[in-house]
Each structure stands twice: as structure tokens, then as C-alpha cells.
Design a protein around this motif. Structure first.
Motif, PDB file in Angstrom:
ATOM      1  N   PRO A 186       0.817  -1.222   0.000  1.00  0.00           N
ATOM      2  CA  PRO A 186       0.000   0.000   0.000  1.00  0.00           C
ATOM      3  C   PRO A 186       0.848   1.269   0.000  1.00  0.00           C
ATOM      4  N   ALA A 187       2.125   1.130   0.386  1.00  0.00           N
ATOM      5  CA  ALA A 187       3.001   2.293   0.414  1.00  0.00           C
ATOM      6  C   ALA A 187       3.437   2.728  -0.977  1.00  0.00           C
ATOM      7  N   LEU A 188       3.206   1.887  -1.985  1.00  0.00           N
ATOM      8  CA  LEU A 188       3.602   2.216  -3.354  1.00  0.00           C
ATOM      9  C   LEU A 188       2.348   2.294  -4.218  1.00  0.00           C
ATOM     10  N   GLY A 189       1.858   3.504  -4.433  1.00  0.00           N
ATOM     11  CA  GLY A 189       0.597   3.707  -5.125  1.00  0.00           C
ATOM     12  C   GLY A 189       0.698   3.640  -6.634  1.00  0.00           C
ATOM     13  N   LEU A 190       1.175   2.564  -7.166  1.00  0.00           N
ATOM     14  CA  LEU A 190       1.218   2.345  -8.613  1.00  0.00           C
ATOM     15  C   LEU A 190       0.247   1.232  -8.964  1.00  0.00           C
ATOM     16  N   GLU A 191      -0.638   1.489  -9.885  1.00  0.00           N
ATOM     17  CA  GLU A 191      -1.669   0.502 -10.210  1.00  0.00           C
ATOM     18  C   GLU A 191      -1.193  -0.443 -11.298  1.00  0.00           C
ATOM     19  N   ALA A 192      -1.344  -1.737 -11.044  1.00  0.00           N
ATOM     20  CA  ALA A 192      -1.083  -2.767 -12.044  1.00  0.00           C
ATOM     21  C   ALA A 192      -2.143  -3.845 -11.848  1.00  0.00           C
ATOM     22  N   ARG A 193      -3.396  -3.410 -11.983  1.00  0.00           N
ATOM     23  CA  ARG A 193      -4.536  -4.251 -11.612  1.00  0.00           C
ATOM     24  C   ARG A 193      -4.553  -5.578 -12.361  1.00  0.00           C
TER      25      ARG A 193
END
Length: 274
Positions: free
Chosen positions: A66-73
Motif C-alpha cells: 500500500p506504500a507504493l501507489g502504482l496501479e497494475a490491476r
């Protein structure tokens, strides 16, 4: 300054007394025997330990932590479900490791999720095990006369790869032990001591059980703690309860003095799966 040497002396005396007296030797032997019965489920345990956090990260809109807000859904959810179902397990584990390493290169905050490295490596070593889709497909492809067996493109390659990797399966506990090294980065002296005990393989099962207890208490103590991100630590610690210390551990040296671990953890019964 005198308290630390005194504590060390007391700890050594207590350990020496335990190794000599061994008051719960039969209990420990019975516990180890029960844990061996769960060996076949170690691959499944590791798969869900990595798969669930990946799915959670995908739907949560962050990369691994959660500390790395990069989306790779799509990527994380796909890899997570492949691991949960045990399909193309080794490939999914390697790709998950690659995703983690890319994220680590972007932001060093992912060092706090370093358990993904031994977790994915352990899955790549063991394969899907059972229950898993890979195991089912292997059995069908290996059955004489099946239509699927005629067209399966990887069955023979998977068997050859498994033969080559089998000699290294005994190192599974060693790989997993270094996964909870996150404790060494902790702020408290007790957490550091627990992490070091797991890394060097000192009373591994007892240390793993203690770690699970501390994990659980921490979740209640920290209301904002991202529970899902730490599922992998629970899984790795649980795996060590089953496997014991494995090679290159202090427990192997202590075995002759009555410690509760074995130098060679019982991993031979872990089922093969691609």
C-alpha cells in the motif's frame, strides 16, 4: 551496560539447562511428527500466501505494498489467481518476483515486503503441488491413451525440469527462513532477535510460532496496519512450522544436544507439479 551481559548469561544458562534436561522431548517429537503430515500442503500454503496479497494489491490500486501507489490491476490479479489455482505455477511465481523487483527499482519502500523474494522463489522451486491445476493436468497428460496427453506441449519438459530441480528441494526451508528477515529491520530488540533466530535457524519451529503470535498481536495493536500486505509473512512462518529449519541452520548443530529441529527437513514428500 551491565544488564545486557547479565541477560546473555542467563539466556545461555537457560538454553543449556533445557538442552540437558529436555523436559518436553516427547511432546516435541509428537509435534514434529504431526507437522510432517502437512508437508504435502506446503506448496498450497505458499501459493495462497503470495496469491492473496497480489490480488488485493491489484484491486487496491497499489503495487505489492500500500506504500507504493502504482496501479497494475490486471497483471497482479492475473498472477494472483494463477497462483491460487496453481496454473502455470512456476511461471507465475517468476513473473511475480519480476514485478516485485521492478517495483523495488522504482521505490525502495518495497524492502518492507522483502518476503516476496523467498516466497516466490520457494514456489518456483516446489511448483504447484496439490491441490492445483498443474497437478491435475500433469496426471491427465501422464495417463496413457488420453486425448489431452497427445497435445499437451509441456508435460515432457516439465518432468525433465523437475528431475533437474529435485536435488535442490531440500533447501526450501533455508530459502523460507530468510524471508522473515524483515524482523531485523524492526525497531524493537525482541523483533530483531526473533528475525535473527529465524535467519540462522535457531529453534526454528518455536521461533516461527512466536513470530505468528507477534504478527497477530501487531495487527490488533496497529489499527492502520495493512493486514493484507502481511499475509505472506504469516504464510512463510507457517511453512517453517511444517518444514523445520532445513540445511545450514544452527538447529542442525544443536540436534545432537536435543534441540527440537532437524538438520534435514522432511521435504521429500512434497508432491511434484510443474
Amino acid at each position: 551496560m551491565r544488564r545486557l551481559p547479565t541477560a546473555l548469561l542467563v539466556s545461555r544458562a537457560a538454553l543449556g539447562g533445557y538442552l540437558v534436561v529436555r523436559p518436553v522431548q516427547r511432546d516435541v517429537a509428537a509435534f514434529r511428527a504431526v507437522m510432517r503430515e502437512y508437508t504435502a500442503y506446503v506448496p498450497w500454503l505458499l501459493r495462497i500466501s503470495i496469491g492473496i496479497p497480489l490480488i488485493g494489491a491489484g484491486f487496491g490500486g497499489y503495487l505489492i505494498s500500500p506504500a507504493l501507489g502504482l496501479e497494475a490491476r490486471l497483471l497482479q490479479v492475473a498472477l494472483g489467481f494463477l497462483l491460487l489455482f496453481g496454473l502455470a505455477t512456476r511461471l507465475a511465481a517468476v513473473l511475480a518476483l519480476a514485478v516485485y523487483l521492478v517495483g523495488l527499482a522504482i521505490d525502495s519502500i518495497l524492502l518492507l515486503q522483502l518476503e516476496f523474494v523467498p516466497g516466490t522463489l520457494a514456489i518456483a522451486l516446489l511448483g504447484g503441488g496439490r491441490p492445483s491445476g498443474d497437478h491435475v493436468l500433469q496426471r491427465v497428460a501422464g495417463t496413457s491413451g488420453t486425448v489431452y496427453g497427445r497435445f499437451d506441449p509441456i508435460y515432457d519438459y516439465a518432468r525433465e525440469f523437475q528431475t533437474r530441480i529435485d536435488p535442490y528441494r531440500r533447501f526450501l526451508p533455508t530459502i523460507v527462513r530468510v524471508g522473515p528477515e524483515l524482523w531485523v529491520l524492526g525497531a524493537g530488540l525482541s523483533e530483531v532477535g526473533l528475525g535473527l533466530a529465524l535467519i540462522i535457524g535457531f529453534f526454528t519451529r518455536a521461533s516461527a510460532a512466536t513470530a505468528i503470535g507477534v504478527f497477530s498481536l501487531t495487527l490488533f495493536a496497529l489499527p492502520d496496519d495493512p493486514v493484507l500486505a502481511h499475509v505472506s509473512l504469516f504464510g512463510l512462518a507457517s511453512a517453517l512450522l511444517i518444514t523445520g529449519s532445513g540445511p545450514y541452520a544452527v538447529d542442525g548443530w544443536l540436534e545432537g544436544y536435543g534441540a527440537d529441529e532437524e538438520a534435514d527437513a522432511p521435504n521429500a514428500d512434497v508432491p511434484d507439479a510443474a
